[in-house]
Design a protein around this motif. Structure first.
Motif, short mmCIF file in Angstrom:
data_model
loop_
_atom_site.label_atom_id
_atom_site.label_comp_id
_atom_site.label_asym_id
_atom_site.label_seq_id
_atom_site.Cartn_x
_atom_site.Cartn_y
_atom_site.Cartn_z
N ALA A 1 -34.06 -28.07 -3.62
CA ALA A 1 -34.10 -28.77 -2.25
C ALA A 1 -33.36 -29.99 -2.56
CB ALA A 1 -35.68 -28.85 -1.83
N VAL B 1 -32.10 -26.50 1.55
CA VAL B 1 -33.19 -25.79 0.67
C VAL B 1 -32.11 -24.53 0.06
CG1 VAL B 1 -35.21 -24.47 0.07
CG2 VAL B 1 -35.31 -26.53 1.54
N LEU C 1 -40.61 -27.15 3.04
CA LEU C 1 -40.10 -27.78 4.08
C LEU C 1 -41.51 -28.46 4.77
CD1 LEU C 1 -38.68 -24.62 5.82
CD2 LEU C 1 -37.59 -26.25 4.34
N LEU D 1 -31.90 -23.94 5.62
CA LEU D 1 -32.67 -22.96 4.43
C LEU D 1 -31.62 -22.02 4.36
CD1 LEU D 1 -34.83 -22.01 2.67
CD2 LEU D 1 -35.73 -21.04 4.52
#
Length: 262
Positions: free
Chosen positions: A127, A147, A171, A180
């Motif tokens: 991330a 991410v 998150l 993501l």
């Protein structure tokens, strides 16, 4: 008895240098599981695909290989590699790698709790937060959380869920825009259903794509992109490229100015 060919690494490495200060308002993205760069023609395809990209998210990326200079000497992208294991014979590390035209403000990596059968290799998530284009009304310091994940495979649904929970926990404390993406190994209905349930709980929207299912993926799609607080303007699956067992995916997004206060 099968001897293990891998050893734990669980490390983070930075390569190259960023060429811009902020991302946006238009952001070009590439998502690709590169199959450890083993297939013929990979380098030619890769260098062509990344030319106009602001963000590049790779799974099964490698380190300590003949391709290292491409990343170390890059003056366009900062590359962050999160390695989860090393081949003890070749010394090649494998994991996820994120490239960006903007330097990350902060980054975090995490390895799966469980290993895959026989080799006990684990999968990695990375991330990173990147500064966004500053609209006149945009709150100072707003960042995009990106991410990049490769979710564990060949394990029970309970172990798969545990790793997916771990991915989504990244998150939890980010209020701003989110991207993501990765290889989530959603090759059956139970896995995909749980993945979608978590995505909804975090208010993520799915990027819809026109693509071809693959026999070696059990005719399921394993690569997914979800987002929040962004606008998707285009997506394209490069089904003409065969230098991996996954098709590369290009995505165009746009940052959003927050509503004016009244």
């Amino acid at each position: 008895m099968i001897k293990k060919r891998y050893s734990k690494v669980e490390s983070l490495k930075f390569m190259g240098s960023a060429s811009k200060q902020v991302l946006g308002p238009n952001i070009e993205i590439l998502l690709w599981n590169v199959f450890k760069c083993k297939k013929k023609g990979w380098l030619k395809d890769f260098t062509s695909l990344i030319q106009d990209k602001d963000l590049i998210l790779l799974q099964e990326a490698i380190l300590n290989s003949p391709f290292d200079n491409l990343f170390h000497k890059s003056s366009q992208h900062q590359w962050i590699m999160a390695s989860s294991f090393r081949n003890v014979k070749t010394n090649i590390e494998t994991g996820v790698k994120t490239g960006s035209t903007v330097a990350a403000k902060q980054q975090y990596f995490s390895v799966s709790t469980y290993g895959e059968p026989i080799t006990q290799t684990k999968k990695m998530l990375l991330a990173a937060e990147y500064p966004l284009f500053n609209f006149e009304t945009l709150a100072p310091g707003q960042t995009l959380l990106v991410v990049n994940a490769h979710v564990i495979n060949f394990v029970s649904i309970e172990k798969f869920r545990a790793h997916l929970d771990q991915v989504f926990q990244t998150l939890k404390h980010h209020a701003g825009p989110v991207l993501l993406a990765g290889d989530f190994n959603t090759w059956n209905g139970k896995r995909l259903k749980y993945f979608n349930k978590l995505a909804v709980s975090f208010s993520l929207e799915k990027v819809d794509m026109i693509r071809q299912p693959r026999l070696n993926h059990l005719f399921r799609h394993l690569d997914h992109i979800y987002y929040r607080g962004l606008e998707v303007t285009d997506s394209f699956v490069h089904t003409e490229i065969h230098s991996s067992d996954h098709y590369p995916i290009s995505l165009s997004i746009r940052t959003l100015a927050p509503p004016l206060m009244t």
